[in-house]
Design an enzyme around this catalytic site. Structure first.
Site, PDB file in Angstrom:
ATOM      1  N   LYS A 157      -6.118  -1.000  10.047  1.00 23.96           N
ATOM      2  CA  LYS A 157      -7.382  -1.442  10.638  1.00 23.96           C
ATOM      3  C   LYS A 157      -7.192  -2.045  12.027  1.00 23.96           C
ATOM      4  O   LYS A 157      -8.051  -1.894  12.890  1.00 23.96           O
ATOM      5  CB  LYS A 157      -8.107  -2.424   9.728  1.00 23.96           C
ATOM      6  N   GLY A 166     -10.983  -1.220   1.785  1.00 20.17           N
ATOM      7  CA  GLY A 166     -10.020  -0.747   0.784  1.00 20.17           C
ATOM      8  C   GLY A 166     -10.449   0.496   0.041  1.00 20.17           C
ATOM      9  O   GLY A 166     -10.598   1.570   0.634  1.00 20.17           O
ATOM     10  N   GLU A 205      -2.973 -14.879   2.415  1.00 19.76           N
ATOM     11  CA  GLU A 205      -1.606 -14.811   2.922  1.00 19.76           C
ATOM     12  C   GLU A 205      -1.105 -16.204   3.302  1.00 19.76           C
ATOM     13  O   GLU A 205      -1.889 -17.152   3.388  1.00 19.76           O
ATOM     14  CB  GLU A 205      -1.572 -13.883   4.139  1.00 19.76           C
ATOM     15  N   LYS A 218     -12.921  -4.635  10.922  1.00 19.94           N
ATOM     16  CA  LYS A 218     -13.655  -3.677  10.094  1.00 19.94           C
ATOM     17  C   LYS A 218     -15.056  -3.444  10.644  1.00 19.94           C
ATOM     18  O   LYS A 218     -15.566  -2.319  10.613  1.00 19.94           O
ATOM     19  CB  LYS A 218     -13.676  -4.169   8.653  1.00 19.94           C
ATOM     20  N   GLY A 273      -5.487  -4.364  -2.290  1.00 19.68           N
ATOM     21  CA  GLY A 273      -4.673  -4.182  -3.486  1.00 19.68           C
ATOM     22  C   GLY A 273      -3.891  -2.885  -3.423  1.00 19.68           C
ATOM     23  O   GLY A 273      -4.282  -1.935  -2.757  1.00 19.68           O
ATOM     24  N   VAL A 294       0.828  -1.201   0.000  1.00 24.81           N
ATOM     25  CA  VAL A 294       0.000   0.000   0.000  1.00 24.81           C
ATOM     26  C   VAL A 294       0.870   1.261   0.000  1.00 24.81           C
ATOM     27  O   VAL A 294       0.528   2.271  -0.622  1.00 24.81           O
ATOM     28  CB  VAL A 294      -0.983  -0.002   1.184  1.00 24.81           C
ATOM     29  N   ILE A 314     -13.206   1.316  -1.343  1.00 24.45           N
ATOM     30  CA  ILE A 314     -14.622   1.709  -1.352  1.00 24.45           C
ATOM     31  C   ILE A 314     -14.873   2.825  -0.351  1.00 24.45           C
ATOM     32  O   ILE A 314     -14.561   2.681   0.835  1.00 24.45           O
ATOM     33  CB  ILE A 314     -15.520   0.509  -0.992  1.00 24.45           C
TER      34      ILE A 314
END
Lengths: 449, 449
Positions: free
Chosen positions: B107, B136, B192, B207, B304, B16, B138
């Site tokens: 987060k 992400g 992962e 979240k 992403g 990121v 949105i």
């Protein structure tokens, strides 16, 4: 917590006006925690005072004189919910010139006059907000101006008219004809008595003009948006679309490669796997593609008393926060570019074409030849069904009777991505051919880049 | 247009971090028109300077000393993209105390420490923004705090973990087992090396804590969020769900009636007509219900490099606008209420239960009787299939062999909306019954109110 009181005036007490009145009331106790101020509704401007007085708890707020509002220094925010482009425009201008902030749901006015009004707001240090003018309750303008501001957007396409989406959904799910679905929409209150602006795509065009201006930072006016409605869509088209794994939606399209803008409203075949294909009934949705965000979509209620009021009061809260923090016009006009809007004939698209022709050997080859001569690359060309004309009237394009004895065939053509001007010329050529009985339909097919 | 320059420091140059570096670069020419200022990247904090230097065009910006940043008065915005709750927390605290605004995608930290950090930001007149910490790319946090602020929200439910959504999509669309789908997700980089936090729902729980706090204006910490993952979901469950017109999604649920909050993560049967049912692969989506907006949904990329950076830089732009207009902390903590989070046993839901029992007359009636005794109202109870146990191991819950000669039957039970505590007691009672061979699955069924 601040104890500031901010005066508000409401212009109009129709559906959205009354909804806004209700939402302001419902938020009365909590708003101070959310925005750091208490909003005080001071005036409600209407034409018919008696009828309006019956709708509210404080009839003393009702007035039919705009002067009461413009001369009230305590009114800092004017909420324009009258609609239309005549008196509403005068009121908004007067309010901004008097240093009052404006929130409006007026898509007609914003679509035709966005630039001038935003400039006027900026000159006067005022906010002019209009989230409710596009897609009702759905946050679109704010995300485009804030959360997605770090993108170069290439596409914003939406289902931005609930009436036509309801009609197309009924045609798809219940096999209705257009007229039957429209009648049901009217009965249920989804369509107005005169549905022209909805079914011919004019309402959607206004929203596309607003969305495109903000998404591509360049002013697009409603006159720039070529518009095609859904009145010609038939159950046959929808059935063919389904065979191709698609549904038909009325799409407001805004597309840009960074050097020019394409903006139009048209029915389109949308692949079932595309998020917009799942947006049914009277729901609206806006799909966005950008260089960082990739794909995103926002969906919800595009109209209605409380949903539209949700967007209006969301904007009012934002203006109030700006007042509390002394930062109005924090986000003003973002149209800092001057991109040309492409002529429709230069727009590229895939097409679905359905033609009724006389059924004889060589007819497919002739059509294929017409397309080739017009630089229209064809992906598929399929003879779908044949039938014997049951009366002379079927024989629409040849009046001389020489081919009456030949049965009809339906040809479906799917083109590659082609220039609209080339495609239209090819279709004109096909229309003029002796063996052509009818151009049944001609619909764009959405293709992701 | 202002010509202000605002110094920015980037903490972390992982996926990121690098995406944010790229998006800041891509926006370099246009940002001044969008925000009224030019952002100047002054430092990039990393642990391994050499490896980082190879990734960027300006290796002179790379440092491994946080002091370079905290002591640089020109740095006004710190972008924390290190993740985790140790050094990241120290850096954020130090930055806020030094009057530097913070944007983070962290987060873990926001979920566990949202309240304290927001208070610290407010005390120092700073912005603390974290759009990228939830879903992400949105826009969720900004719409909840702004466009939808005029609502009393009753429900915010989301698909907020892309890894598990990808796995469930493969199980549904390609008939894969959980393990097979997880292996594919790992191979494609969606999961992962240690997928525990994803598949057990812990990532989604963080979240949910953040979303619930903002949606209901009351702090919900990650410890309040009961979490159940998807490791026990089988292709059989998905097949049964499909028979019922549903799919299975891992849902982060936040619900409130205005007096208390329900917050949990669990796999749920979602009706195919619900907008969340169409959100597949690694896409995320957040569905919102409120008293004015009605239903709305936001979907897009939940993770992403560039999508997450889209949200990060969107926040950075917003902070920069606030700096230009002198209105930082314009929207600070909105948790002004103190609602209790319901104990999970008091949460009400419908349930899908699948039990393997010995196949003999009266077994359905016995199960129905257990439910009745526990105040669990049953909507449907169906014997789905019978088969002969192929070895003794199938006979899992009765060890004495007395019923070995009896074949097995599968019973599917769909309850009405019941209290979880009552349901769990009924299930325990069924588990202990002599004729019960296995509780195969127990999944909530989403029901709109």
């Amino acid at each position: 917590m601040e104890n500031r009181t901010i005066g508000v005036a409401l212009l109009g007490l129709g559906t959205v006006g009354l909804g806004t009145y209700k939402v302001l009331k419902a938020q009365r106790e909590e708003m101070v925690y959310k925005i750091g101020a208490q909003l005080e509704l001071r005036w409600i401007l209407v034409r018919n005072k008696e009828r309006a007085a019956a709708k509210v708890d404080e009839p003393e707020l009702i007035t039919d004189r705009f002067e009461d509002i413009i001369n009230d220094d305590k009114v800092e925010i004017v909420i324009e919910l009258i609609g239309g482009t005549t008196s509403a425009a005068d009121y908004i201008e007067a309010a901004l010139k008097a240093g009052k902030h404006v929130v409006t749901a007026n898509k007609d006015l914003i679509a035709s006059d966005h630039g001038r009004l935003m400039d006027l707001a900026k000159e006067n240090g005022c906010d002019l907000m209009f989230e409710a003018a596009v897609a009702g309750a759905i946050p679109v303008i704010t995300p485009l101006k804030q959360s997605l501001a770090a993108n170069h957007l290439s596409e914003v396409m939406g289902i931005v008219n609930g009436t036509t989406n309801y009609i197309l959904t009924r045609m798809e799910q219940d096999g209705m004809e257009f007229g039957e679905a429209l009648a049901l929409a009217t009965k249920l209150g989804y369509a107005e008595a005169d549905p022209t602006a909805d079914v011919e795509g004019l309402d959607a065009a206004r929203k596309v003009a607003i969305i495109a201006s903000i998404a591509f930072n360049s002013r697009v006016s409603v006159e720039d948006v070529r518009t095609e409605g859904i009145t010609k869509i038939t159950p046959d088209d929808i059935r063919y679309a389904q065979e191709m794994g698609c549904c038909i939606k009325l799409i407001g399209m805004a597309h840009s490669d960074g050097t020019s803008i394409e903006a139009y409203v048209a029915p389109m075949l949308i692949p079932k796997r595309h998020p917009l294909a799942a947006v049914n009934d009277s729901y609206n949705a806006v799909f966005v593609r950008g260089d960082a965000v990739d794909d995103a979509m926002f969906q919800g209620r595009g109209a209605g008393e409380l949903p539209t009021a949700s967007a209006v009061v969301g904007d009012v809260f934002d203006v109030a926060r700006n007042i509390v923090h002394g930062c109005n016009a924090r986000i003003s006009c973002t149209c800092y570019r001057h991109l040309p809007v492409k002529k429709m004939e230069d727009v590229q698209s895939r097409y679905f074409l359905r033609v009724e022709v006389e059924d004889r050997i060589g007819v497919l080859a002739e059509l294929a030849d017409v397309f080739a001569r017009h630089q229209v690359s064809v992906d598929q060309i399929i003879q779908k069904q044949r039938h014997i004309p049951f009366h002379e009237g079927t024989d629409r394009h040849t009046g001389d009777g020489t081919d009456k004895e030949l049965p009809s065939a339906q040809i479906v053509v799917i083109t590659d991505v082609v220039r609209e001007g080339d495609f239209q010329k090819a279709v004109q050529c096909i229309r003029d051919k002796k063996g052509t009985r009818q151009i049944c339909s001609m619909i764009r097919v959405y293709t992701a880049e």
